[in-house]
Design a protein around this motif. Structure first.
Motif, short mmCIF file in Angstrom:
data_model
loop_
_atom_site.label_atom_id
_atom_site.label_comp_id
_atom_site.label_asym_id
_atom_site.label_seq_id
_atom_site.Cartn_x
_atom_site.Cartn_y
_atom_site.Cartn_z
N LEU A 27 0.81 -1.21 0.00
CA LEU A 27 0.00 0.00 0.00
C LEU A 27 0.85 1.27 0.00
N MET A 28 2.10 1.17 0.45
CA MET A 28 2.98 2.34 0.52
C MET A 28 3.78 2.46 -0.77
N SER A 29 3.54 3.52 -1.50
CA SER A 29 4.32 3.70 -2.73
C SER A 29 5.68 4.32 -2.40
N ALA A 30 5.69 5.24 -1.46
CA ALA A 30 6.95 5.88 -1.06
C ALA A 30 7.19 5.56 0.41
N ASN A 31 8.37 5.07 0.71
CA ASN A 31 8.72 4.71 2.07
C ASN A 31 10.09 5.31 2.36
N PRO A 32 10.14 6.38 3.17
CA PRO A 32 11.43 7.03 3.43
C PRO A 32 12.48 6.08 4.01
N TYR A 33 12.05 5.12 4.79
CA TYR A 33 12.98 4.16 5.38
C TYR A 33 13.68 3.36 4.28
N SER A 34 12.90 2.85 3.33
CA SER A 34 13.49 2.05 2.27
C SER A 34 14.31 2.92 1.32
N GLU A 35 13.92 4.17 1.11
CA GLU A 35 14.68 5.07 0.24
C GLU A 35 16.05 5.38 0.86
N THR A 36 16.10 5.58 2.17
CA THR A 36 17.37 5.84 2.86
C THR A 36 18.31 4.65 2.69
N LEU A 37 17.76 3.45 2.72
CA LEU A 37 18.56 2.23 2.60
C LEU A 37 18.90 1.88 1.15
N GLY A 38 18.20 2.51 0.21
CA GLY A 38 18.38 2.14 -1.18
C GLY A 38 17.71 0.81 -1.50
N MET A 39 16.67 0.50 -0.75
CA MET A 39 15.92 -0.74 -0.93
C MET A 39 14.48 -0.39 -1.25
N SER A 40 13.84 -1.27 -1.98
CA SER A 40 12.42 -1.06 -2.26
C SER A 40 11.59 -1.67 -1.13
N ASN A 41 10.30 -1.33 -1.12
CA ASN A 41 9.41 -1.95 -0.14
C ASN A 41 9.38 -3.46 -0.33
N GLU A 42 9.48 -3.90 -1.58
CA GLU A 42 9.49 -5.33 -1.87
C GLU A 42 10.71 -6.00 -1.24
N ASP A 43 11.85 -5.29 -1.25
CA ASP A 43 13.07 -5.83 -0.62
C ASP A 43 12.90 -5.99 0.88
N LEU A 44 12.07 -5.16 1.49
CA LEU A 44 11.87 -5.22 2.94
C LEU A 44 10.90 -6.32 3.37
#
Length: 177
Positions: free
Chosen positions: A44-61
């Motif tokens: 449901l989250m298109s933008a996730n600052p946590y994953s952007e900081t890590l250079g990972m997508s939500n799918e990676d998490l």
């Protein structure tokens, strides 16, 4: 020394090498598997600052390997967790990969006793990490349950020890013959 004995030794060596290789591969397999509810939330989250900081997508998490945990812990300063956190957790998280690689090296060199030692160290380190993750509430949690890597480490470590002992027994038998 008979042909059957040589073939049996070859099987023991190959089995040890395969199990030791699994100790290395497990570092890249999911150690934490996202719960279905957590996966749905990530979708449901298109933008996730946590994953952007890590250079990972939500799918990676959704599923996180120890390799990815090392990346996350390496970025802990940027995430506001502090330098000490990174200095402690990056080496602890990378240790199973290094120990697994040493196990594989000794398995390839047909050195069963060092393979046993480093396999035991690898499993012990993953058990320590599992205890730590449970103690801190990282895994299991509302977001994550144990991934396949935890069980691959345990099973592969046991197989390395069993097959390396098998090699030692076969060597002693061939010396007596």
């Amino acid at each position: 020394m008979g042909e059957k004995s040589v073939e049996t030794k070859r099987v023991a060596v190959i089995a040890t090498i395969i199990a030791a290789a699994l100790l290395v591969v497990a570092f890249f397999l999911p150690y934490a598997a996202g719960t279905q509810e957590f996966r749905d939330g990530l979708d449901l989250m298109s933008a996730n600052p946590y994953s952007e900081t890590l250079g990972m997508s939500n799918e990676d998490l959704a599923d996180i390997s120890l390799f990815e945990y090392a990346q996350i812990y390496g970025s802990s300063i940027d995430l506001g967790m502090g330098e000490t956190f990174a200095m402690v957790y990056v080496p602890l998280t990378v240790a199973p990969a290094a120990l697994g690689a040493l196990t594989l090296l000794f398995a390839l060199l047909r050195k069963p006793i060092p393979a046993i030692v480093f396999s035991v160290f690898t499993v012990a380190m993953t058990l320590l990490l599992s205890w730590d993750f449970e103690d801190r509430g990282v895994i299991p949690s509302d977001s994550y349950d144990w991934g396949v890597a935890k069980w691959v480490y345990l099973l592969a470590g046991i197989v390395v020890v069993a097959c390396a002992v098998w090699q030692i027994v076969l060597r002693r038998q061939s010396k007596k013959a």
